[in-house]
Structures are given as structure tokens and as C-alpha cells.
Scaffold this active site. Structure first.
Site, mmCIF file in Angstrom:
data_model
loop_
_atom_site.group_PDB
_atom_site.id
_atom_site.type_symbol
_atom_site.label_atom_id
_atom_site.label_comp_id
_atom_site.label_asym_id
_atom_site.label_seq_id
_atom_site.Cartn_x
_atom_site.Cartn_y
_atom_site.Cartn_z
ATOM 1 N N HIS A 16 26.846 136.075 76.615
ATOM 2 C CA HIS A 16 28.486 136.981 77.307
ATOM 3 C C HIS A 16 29.380 136.955 75.700
ATOM 4 C CE1 HIS A 16 31.975 136.125 80.083
ATOM 5 N NE2 HIS A 16 32.679 136.754 78.986
ATOM 6 N N HIS A 18 31.584 140.226 74.010
ATOM 7 C CA HIS A 18 32.441 141.336 74.155
ATOM 8 C C HIS A 18 32.422 142.219 72.531
ATOM 9 C CE1 HIS A 18 34.213 139.652 77.334
ATOM 10 N NE2 HIS A 18 34.903 138.541 76.982
ATOM 11 N N ARG A 106 31.243 143.266 86.961
ATOM 12 C CA ARG A 106 32.178 141.462 86.494
ATOM 13 C C ARG A 106 33.589 141.761 87.283
ATOM 14 N NH1 ARG A 106 35.404 139.939 81.831
ATOM 15 N NH2 ARG A 106 35.783 137.872 81.517
ATOM 16 N N HIS A 161 32.076 130.850 82.266
ATOM 17 C CA HIS A 161 32.902 130.223 81.148
ATOM 18 C C HIS A 161 32.968 128.921 82.592
ATOM 19 C CE1 HIS A 161 33.754 132.627 79.333
ATOM 20 N NE2 HIS A 161 34.628 133.238 79.064
ATOM 21 N N ASP A 229 31.114 133.808 73.693
ATOM 22 C CA ASP A 229 32.383 134.826 74.838
ATOM 23 C C ASP A 229 33.056 135.210 73.294
ATOM 24 O OD1 ASP A 229 34.237 135.077 76.067
ATOM 25 O OD2 ASP A 229 35.553 133.587 76.084
#
Length: 277
Positions: A16, A18, A106, A161, A229
């Protein structure tokens, strides 16, 4: 910056993170974030030792998956992706995304945006034959409000999360009990990520989030994956967590090295269609 104490095994996977590129316009309701390029992410990889990864389409761009797809292409064959689509997406587009390495879609239900809970079941029917999953980011209140949907849906579900189990109640919260029942059902996975998202005790131990993560990992070790993240878009620029500290949390969340191998390597290979090591 210090490196983590935990040594990443071969093919360790960050499930995970971005990629952000400000040449693409934001969608309404998107969460602002600074540029975060493939080169920037390579620096993180060198620091923590992961070699595989999953680029998750951020809410900032809605259903414009170009930043994610370009990031995946730049990072290379060791990367997969999770896209954002709505119920109007055409079959040809899903096929194109699959060929590019997308393996899930998602739903960010933490804010109004491109997707709604009502789209989930119709899309689940379309993506399940492709071997994809549905990834969910939502506060515990939304998860509980949609619990009938999550119990009913016929697809693999992956919760971001730690499913945002509220603190300080943690493992005593009804949301934890509900996620435990879903994990035991068998079609649900959990991302051991975002220790800072709901913590009240804070770094470096994140003791409250760690108790939730450790218990989830004990319930369903074969349905756990880890994610950084990065670049931590929910956190203010002067309050970003230390990625080495976050990676080292795995030593307490998953203390058995054999199980940690599954979380970092084997489970991601199954979920994201990486070559089996």
C-alpha cells in the site's frame, strides 16, 4: 535517516503506497498531497528493503488512474496496482487495466468521492472472475453501517489500515469484533498498515494500534499483508511517521519469522498475482 532493524526477506512486498503527480488535475473531494514520484519511492525501497510493491490509486484523482498506471510502468514488473473505477466502467477498460497490472479496485468511503457502497456488488460480480479484489478504506462507523453489505458480498475484500478500529477501545470495540467475524469467514483480508491513523498512544510503539494488529495477525495469518501507506497523505508535512519505525512494528505485530515471511512475501504473491517464490 536510520534503516529499520528488521531485515526484509527476498521479495518483501509493500502492499500500500501512492504515486502523486501534479500534472494531473484533482477530482472533487480529493485529499491534497505533494508530488510523490517513482524515484522518491525507490529511495524508500532502498531504505527498508522491499522489492515488490502495490501502487494504490489515491482519492485525489478519482477514476483518472493515469498517475497510478504511469507509476507502475516506471517502477517495473515487480509492481501491481489497485485502481478506482465506478459502475460505468466498460469491460474493455477493465481488460486494459488487468494487462497493465491492476489486480483490485478501491472504495474510499472515508469521504465523498468517485465510488459509493451501492456500486460494490455490481462491480464485485464483474471483477471476481478476473481474480481481482475490492479494497476498502472506511472509518469504523461506515464499516458498521455497511456490515450487511460486507457480510453478503461475494468477492475478496481487503480492508485498509487495520479497518480503522477505534481507539482507545481497540480490541474491545464492536468494530473489532465484526472484523474478526469477517476474517474468520474467509474471504476478507487485512492490511497491517496505518498504525498512526487511529492511535491515541502514538509512536514509536503505537501500543494501541499494535494490540489490534497483533490480534488480527493471530486470527488469520494467511490473510494479512503489510503496507507503508507512503507518502502518508493523511498526515501533515511536519508530522510524517518514520517509515523505518513503521516497518519494525512487524517484529511485534508478527513475531514469528515464518509467519512474517507469509505476511511480507507469500500472502501478497497470492493476493496480487506475483510470481511465487
Amino acid at each position: 535517516m536510520e534503516e529499520p532493524k528488521l531485515q526484509a526477506p527476498p521479495n518483501a512486498t509493500d502492499c500500500h503506497f501512492h504515486i502523486y503527480n501534479d500534472k494531473y488535475p484533482p477530482a472533487p473531494g480529493g485529499l491534497p498531497a505533494p508530488n510523490a514520484s517513482p524515484d522518491d519511492y525507490r529511495a524508500l525501497q532502498r531504505r527498508i528493503g522491499t522489492t515488490r510493491g502495490v501502487v494504490v490509486q489515491p482519492s485525489l484523482y478519482g477514476t483518472d488512474n493515469r498517475p497510478t498506471l504511469e507509476g507502475m510502468a516506471a517502477l517495473g514488473p515487480n509492481f501491481r496496482g489497485v485502481a478506482v473505477v465506478n459502475d460505468k466502467v466498460e469491460d474493455a477498460e477493465l481488460a486494459r487495466l488487468h494487462a497493465a497490472g491492476i489486480r483490485g479496485i478501491r472504495f474510499n468511503l472515508a469521504q465523498a468521492g468517485a465510488t459509493t457502497p451501492e456500486m460494490m456488488e455490481p462491480l464485485a460480480r464483474r471483477i471476481k472472475p478476473m481474480g481481482w479484489h475490492i479494497q476498502i478504506n472506511a472509518p469504523a462507523s461506515v464499516i458498521m453501517a455497511q456490515r450487511d453489505l460486507f457480510q453478503r458480498i461475494d468477492a475478496t475484500l481487503v480492508f485498509d489500515h487495520l479497518a480503522h478500529v477505534p481507539q482507545p477501545a481497540g480490541t474491545g470495540d464492536p468494530a473489532f469484533a465484526f472484523m474478526k467475524s469477517l476474517l474468520e469467514k474467509g474471504n476478507v483480508w487485512m492490511k497491517l498498515s496505518g498504525a498512526y491513523a487511529d492511535t491515541k498512544s502514538g509512536p514509536p510503539a503505537y501500543a494501541d494500534s499494535s494490540a489490534v494488529a497483533r490480534t488480527f495477525a493471530g486470527i488469520a495469518p494467511d490473510k494479512m499483508v503489510w503496507g507503508s501507506d507512503w507518502p502518508h497523505p493523511t498526515e501533515k508535512p511536519d508530522n510524517k511517521p518514520d517509515d523505518a519505525v513503521l516497518f519494525d512494528l512487524l517484529t511485534t505485530w508478527v513475531p514469528d519469522p515464518a509467519v512474517r515471511q507469509r505476511v511480507l512475501v507469500d500472502n501478497p504473491a497470492r493476493l496480487y498475482d506475483f510470481p511465487r517464490s
